[in-house]
Design a protein around this motif. Structure first.
Motif, mmCIF file in Angstrom:
data_model
loop_
_atom_site.group_PDB
_atom_site.id
_atom_site.type_symbol
_atom_site.label_atom_id
_atom_site.label_comp_id
_atom_site.label_asym_id
_atom_site.label_seq_id
_atom_site.Cartn_x
_atom_site.Cartn_y
_atom_site.Cartn_z
ATOM 1 N N MET A 138 0.855 -1.185 0.000
ATOM 2 C CA MET A 138 0.000 0.000 0.000
ATOM 3 C C MET A 138 0.894 1.240 0.000
ATOM 4 S SD MET A 138 -2.920 -1.435 -0.142
ATOM 5 C CE MET A 138 -3.987 -0.020 -0.008
ATOM 6 N N VAL A 139 0.523 2.228 -0.784
ATOM 7 C CA VAL A 139 1.321 3.444 -0.954
ATOM 8 C C VAL A 139 0.512 4.647 -0.480
ATOM 9 C CG1 VAL A 139 2.547 4.899 -2.627
ATOM 10 C CG2 VAL A 139 2.421 2.415 -2.989
ATOM 11 N N SER A 140 1.170 5.516 0.277
ATOM 12 C CA SER A 140 0.537 6.770 0.701
ATOM 13 C C SER A 140 1.583 7.878 0.640
ATOM 14 C CB SER A 140 -0.026 6.653 2.118
ATOM 15 O OG SER A 140 1.009 6.390 3.036
ATOM 16 N N ILE A 141 1.104 9.093 0.532
ATOM 17 C CA ILE A 141 2.005 10.243 0.496
ATOM 18 C C ILE A 141 2.386 10.618 1.931
ATOM 19 C CG2 ILE A 141 0.141 11.949 0.456
ATOM 20 C CD1 ILE A 141 1.931 13.574 -1.559
ATOM 21 N N SER A 142 3.638 11.014 2.115
ATOM 22 C CA SER A 142 4.116 11.412 3.437
ATOM 23 C C SER A 142 3.961 12.927 3.592
ATOM 24 C CB SER A 142 5.590 11.038 3.583
ATOM 25 O OG SER A 142 6.387 11.871 2.751
ATOM 26 N N PRO A 143 4.089 13.436 4.818
ATOM 27 C CA PRO A 143 4.074 14.895 4.988
ATOM 28 C C PRO A 143 5.163 15.588 4.156
ATOM 29 C CG PRO A 143 3.750 13.819 7.106
ATOM 30 C CD PRO A 143 4.089 12.736 6.111
ATOM 31 N N THR A 144 6.329 14.967 4.067
ATOM 32 C CA THR A 144 7.408 15.518 3.226
ATOM 33 C C THR A 144 6.999 15.501 1.759
ATOM 34 O OG1 THR A 144 9.027 14.716 4.825
ATOM 35 C CG2 THR A 144 9.861 15.300 2.648
ATOM 36 N N GLY A 145 6.284 14.462 1.363
ATOM 37 C CA GLY A 145 5.805 14.364 -0.010
ATOM 38 C C GLY A 145 4.792 15.446 -0.341
ATOM 39 N N ILE A 146 3.956 15.773 0.624
ATOM 40 C CA ILE A 146 2.980 16.849 0.412
ATOM 41 C C ILE A 146 3.709 18.174 0.207
ATOM 42 C CG2 ILE A 146 1.145 18.201 1.524
ATOM 43 C CD1 ILE A 146 0.232 15.507 2.809
ATOM 44 N N ILE A 147 4.731 18.408 1.000
ATOM 45 C CA ILE A 147 5.532 19.636 0.851
ATOM 46 C C ILE A 147 6.214 19.659 -0.518
ATOM 47 C CG2 ILE A 147 7.567 20.872 1.706
ATOM 48 C CD1 ILE A 147 6.709 19.860 4.556
ATOM 49 N N ALA A 148 6.799 18.523 -0.920
ATOM 50 C CA ALA A 148 7.479 18.438 -2.218
ATOM 51 C C ALA A 148 6.489 18.670 -3.358
ATOM 52 C CB ALA A 148 8.158 17.080 -2.364
ATOM 53 N N ARG A 149 5.312 18.081 -3.252
ATOM 54 C CA ARG A 149 4.277 18.271 -4.274
ATOM 55 C C ARG A 149 3.856 19.732 -4.345
ATOM 56 N NH1 ARG A 149 -1.169 20.241 -3.994
ATOM 57 N NH2 ARG A 149 -2.265 19.449 -5.797
ATOM 58 N N ASN A 150 3.655 20.355 -3.191
ATOM 59 C CA ASN A 150 3.258 21.764 -3.163
ATOM 60 C C ASN A 150 4.336 22.660 -3.745
ATOM 61 O OD1 ASN A 150 0.836 21.005 -2.037
ATOM 62 N ND2 ASN A 150 1.402 21.576 0.052
#
Length: 143
Positions: A94-106
């Protein structure tokens, strides 16, 4: 019908050229080390806000599971996603976005937004709004 005089050649020629130009333009402005495929996966995971299997992600991007594995591995190494075993099916992940990933995406979204806004300004918002449904329908027909 003569293929050279048909709509097929110029239509698909423009679509393919547009795809390449958009990819190149966005890749140039993405944060260092981020690829367009990374941004696409992070963007999707941030919108869905639910865990997805690699197979589901691959299907949504119309690529093989093997093709998405490389992208997911890079994203996991960067700390942008979490990959865990599926507690109900040990072979699945299962794959989910991390808080760091949300920052990188933003941050990536902030980088590509001026490119898109410039295009909207040059082409006109109403004209671009008018072609979105046509492009969507074309995509759906090709699926």
């Amino acid at each position: 019908m003569n293929l050279e005089k048909s709509l097929a050649v110029p239509l698909f020629g423009e679509i393919l050229a547009l795809d390449q130009l958009v990819r190149n333009r966005l890749t140039q402005v993405l944060p260092k080390g981020m690829e367009l495929s990374h941004f696409s996966v992070l963007n999707q995971l941030s919108h869905t806000k639910i865990e997805r299997t690699p197979a589901q992600i691959a299907k949504s991007f119309r690529v093989t599971r093997g093709a998405i594995t490389n992208t997911l591995n890079k994203l996991e190494l960067s700390g942008f996603i979490h990959i865990r075993p599926d507690w109900e099916g040990a072979r699945r992940k299962m794959v989910s976005i991390s808080p760091t990933g949300i920052i990188a995406r933003n941050n990536a979204l902030k980088a590509v937004t001026p490119v898109i806004n410039e295009l909207i300004e040059e082409m006109g918002e109403e004209r671009l709004k008018a072609i979105v449904p046509i492009l969507r329908e074309l995509r759906q027909k090709l699926e």
